[in-house]
Scaffold this motif. Structure first.
Motif, PDB file in Angstrom:
ATOM      1  N   MET A   1       0.848  -1.193   0.000  1.00 34.04           N
ATOM      2  CA  MET A   1       0.000   0.000   0.000  1.00 34.04           C
ATOM      3  C   MET A   1       0.884   1.243   0.000  1.00 34.04           C
ATOM      4  SD  MET A   1      -2.707   1.795   0.108  1.00 34.04           S
ATOM      5  CE  MET A   1      -3.892   0.461   0.134  1.00 34.04           C
TER       6      MET A   1
ATOM      7  N   ILE B   1     -10.555  -0.106  -2.751  1.00 35.10           N
ATOM      8  CA  ILE B   1     -10.356  -0.261  -4.193  1.00 35.10           C
ATOM      9  C   ILE B   1      -8.992  -0.892  -4.463  1.00 35.10           C
ATOM     10  CG2 ILE B   1      -9.976   1.011  -6.345  1.00 35.10           C
ATOM     11  CD1 ILE B   1     -12.105   3.010  -5.389  1.00 35.10           C
ATOM     12  N   HIS B   2      -7.973  -0.417  -3.771  1.00 35.88           N
ATOM     13  CA  HIS B   2      -6.628  -0.960  -3.918  1.00 35.88           C
ATOM     14  C   HIS B   2      -6.602  -2.460  -3.610  1.00 35.88           C
ATOM     15  CE1 HIS B   2      -2.493  -1.848  -2.531  1.00 35.88           C
ATOM     16  NE2 HIS B   2      -2.109  -0.943  -3.410  1.00 35.88           N
ATOM     17  N   ARG B   3      -7.252  -2.860  -2.522  1.00 34.61           N
ATOM     18  CA  ARG B   3      -7.242  -4.273  -2.128  1.00 34.61           C
ATOM     19  C   ARG B   3      -8.068  -5.128  -3.080  1.00 34.61           C
ATOM     20  NH1 ARG B   3      -7.352  -4.430   4.524  1.00 34.61           N
ATOM     21  NH2 ARG B   3      -5.448  -3.183   4.816  1.00 34.61           N
TER      22      ARG B   3
ATOM     23  N   GLY C   1     -10.753   4.385  -1.165  1.00 36.97           N
ATOM     24  CA  GLY C   1      -9.608   4.156  -2.039  1.00 36.97           C
ATOM     25  C   GLY C   1      -8.775   2.968  -1.604  1.00 36.97           C
ATOM     26  N   VAL C   2      -8.625   2.786  -0.288  1.00 37.99           N
ATOM     27  CA  VAL C   2      -7.873   1.628   0.224  1.00 37.99           C
ATOM     28  C   VAL C   2      -8.570   0.325  -0.178  1.00 37.99           C
ATOM     29  CG1 VAL C   2      -7.089   0.460   2.311  1.00 37.99           C
ATOM     30  CG2 VAL C   2      -6.919   2.952   2.143  1.00 37.99           C
TER      31      VAL C   2
ATOM     32  N   CYS D   1      -5.423   2.577  -9.855  1.00 38.26           N
ATOM     33  CA  CYS D   1      -6.879   2.521  -9.745  1.00 38.26           C
ATOM     34  C   CYS D   1      -7.360   3.245  -8.489  1.00 38.26           C
ATOM     35  CB  CYS D   1      -7.343   1.061  -9.721  1.00 38.26           C
ATOM     36  SG  CYS D   1      -7.126   0.192 -11.293  1.00 38.26           S
ATOM     37  N   ALA D   2      -6.655   3.042  -7.369  1.00 35.32           N
ATOM     38  CA  ALA D   2      -7.044   3.732  -6.141  1.00 35.32           C
ATOM     39  C   ALA D   2      -6.844   5.239  -6.263  1.00 35.32           C
ATOM     40  CB  ALA D   2      -6.242   3.180  -4.966  1.00 35.32           C
TER      41      ALA D   2
ATOM     42  N   TRP E   1      -9.605   7.424  -7.384  1.00 35.89           N
ATOM     43  CA  TRP E   1     -10.568   7.849  -6.362  1.00 35.89           C
ATOM     44  C   TRP E   1      -9.961   8.867  -5.401  1.00 35.89           C
ATOM     45  CZ3 TRP E   1     -15.673   7.274  -5.937  1.00 35.89           C
ATOM     46  CH2 TRP E   1     -16.257   7.646  -4.722  1.00 35.89           C
ATOM     47  N   TRP E   2      -8.739   8.589  -4.927  1.00 34.54           N
ATOM     48  CA  TRP E   2      -8.116   9.470  -3.944  1.00 34.54           C
ATOM     49  C   TRP E   2      -7.993  10.908  -4.442  1.00 34.54           C
ATOM     50  CZ3 TRP E   2      -4.020   5.197  -3.033  1.00 34.54           C
ATOM     51  CH2 TRP E   2      -4.445   4.351  -1.984  1.00 34.54           C
TER      52      TRP E   2
ATOM     53  N   SER F   1     -17.500   4.633  -7.564  1.00 31.99           N
ATOM     54  CA  SER F   1     -16.611   3.933  -6.633  1.00 31.99           C
ATOM     55  C   SER F   1     -16.351   2.493  -7.060  1.00 31.99           C
ATOM     56  CB  SER F   1     -17.217   3.951  -5.224  1.00 31.99           C
ATOM     57  OG  SER F   1     -18.451   3.245  -5.197  1.00 31.99           O
TER      58      SER F   1
END
Length: 424
Positions: free
Chosen positions: A1, A93-95, A90-91, A110-111, A114-115, A308
């Protein structure tokens, strides 16, 4: 991350909150969302031991008012909370992107969509609570993909209690746990389905019963029934707004319910098409996009419901950068065309309802076209993980039925047959 992205995203939202406080003090047009005043006023009533529904237009779960009790001391607490949850979106989405088998660089990109997106940044910093339900929806999908079904059901039940729209994901989640053909595939329960449905029903019913015991029928009317029969005749992006405006004097609840019919049909059709576990994220995106597009009320904050869910499915879309940019430009252009007559109606009082409705129809057509294009560009044959297996499943042994080593050609032939079945 990438922790520096998380920190940067949160500090950007803090800067927007600070600017909003300044604008609220010195400018005629406030920055803070009207809904935030509704939330905080309801929290004030709760702090005094009264019902949050004493605040007019508070039509949410009491849990939201209880959560915002610290706003009685620090008025900006809710904005800070919603901004933190927006970063958590966003976290998640990352996962989810990592769970789908893509690399860390792809997951961070990708995250970051959103961030550093100005739309969610503005919405959460103005005090809108959408980030709360977005976290619950994404967490539900994350748990479902991890096969933590009891927890996924509990998260879904909580999400539906907070806001009703996540219920559209239930059919796809249920059908994704099929273990046989025919009736067993579509209707009959199994152990996995019982865990998912049990977690959702117990959580939803427990929360609903508890709130009803505290606030009675007023809670049911404001939190649930109002949204089912809601007739919003003010201008909004919905293609149905002018119909509801013209029939406002009739006031019949059946007309508001009829608008649910196309939504229900589309949600079920998309669930039937993309309910398999490897397509679950794309299915959730399409269902939410269709639900918002065909909803009888549609405002800008509703767009976050499907935006989202877009970043996790972007790596599975085969569209080029140029085509993606054109679709995004079409989406923004259709909104901009709607905003001009909406401004004339809202701020100058001109009678341009038909023009606003015409632009709503144009925006509706643009959304339908964009969704259809994304469905065509979705790669159904792409593996859900680097090994081509679903998360949580075991690798097949590299031996044949007779115990001899499995040849590479036979494995390739089996993979080709699997892809052919998926395409069918």
């Amino acid at each position: 991350m990438a922790s520096h992205h998380v920190a940067a995203a949160f500090f950007i939202r803090l800067a927007f909150i600070a600017y909003g406080e300044y604008q609220d003090r010195v400018m005629l047009v406030p920055y803070t969302d009207v809904d935030y005043h509704v939330f905080t006023d309801a929290a004030q009533y709760v702090a005094l031991g009264q019902s949050p529904y004493r605040r007019a237009t508070y039509r949410y779960t009491p849990l939201l008012a209880w959560t915002l009790l610290p706003t009685t001391i620090c008025r900006s607490f809710g904005k800070l909370l919603f901004s933190a949850l927006d970063v958590v979106v966003g976290v998640l989405i990352h996962r989810l992107v990592l769970l789908e088998g893509h690399g860390r660089r792809v997951a961070v990109c990708c995250a970051a969509l959103w961030w550093y997106n100005p739309l969610p940044i503005t919405v959460c910093s103005r005090g809108n609570a959408e980030s709360l339900v977005l976290c619950l929806v994404l967490y539900t999908l994350y748990l479902a993909r991890r096969r933590l079904l009891l927890l996924a059901g509990a998260a879904l039940g909580l999400a539906v209690h907070v806001k009703l729209y996540p219920a559209v994901l239930a059919p796809a989640l249920y059908w994704s746990l099929a273990d046989g053909p025919g009736l067993r595939r579509w209707l009959l329960p199994n152990g996995a389905r019982l865990r998912l449905a049990g977690g959702a029903l117990v959580t939803f019913m427990a929360l609903t019963a508890g709130c009803w015991l505290l606030y009675g029928d007023e809670f049911l009317q404001e939190a649930y029934l109002y949204h089912l029969t809601r007739r919003d005749v003010r201008h909004n992006f919905s293609v149905f707004f002018y119909l509801l405006y013209l029939t406002d004097e009739l006031g019949h609840w059946a007309l508001a319910l009829v608008t649910f019919v196309p939504q229900v049909l589309l949600v079920l059709a998309l669930a039937a098409k993309f309910h398999r576990p490897r397509h679950l994220l794309f299915c959730a995106f399409c269902q939410t996009y269709a639900f918002v597009t065909f909803n009888k009320v549609c405002t800008s904050q509703y767009f976050l419901w499907y935006l989202s869910l877009l970043p996790p499915v972007l790596p599975r879309l085969s569209a080029s950068w140029t085509e993606g940019a054109l679709l995004l430009a079409l989406w923004y252009f259709a909104q901009a065309c709607w905003l001009l007559p909406a401004y004339l109606l809202e701020f100058e009082g001109r009678s341009v309802h038909r023009l606003v409705w015409a632009e709503s129809v144009a925006f509706f057509c643009a959304n339908v076209g964009i969704l259809a294009r994304l469905v065509r560009k979705y790669d159904v044959a792409a593996p859900a993980s680097p090994s081509g297996r679903e998360p949580g499943t075991k690798a097949r042994p590299a031996v044949g039925r007779d115990g001899s080593p499995r040849r590479e050609g036979a494995a390739s032939l089996e993979t080709a047959r699997q892809r052919k079945r998926v395409l069918r």
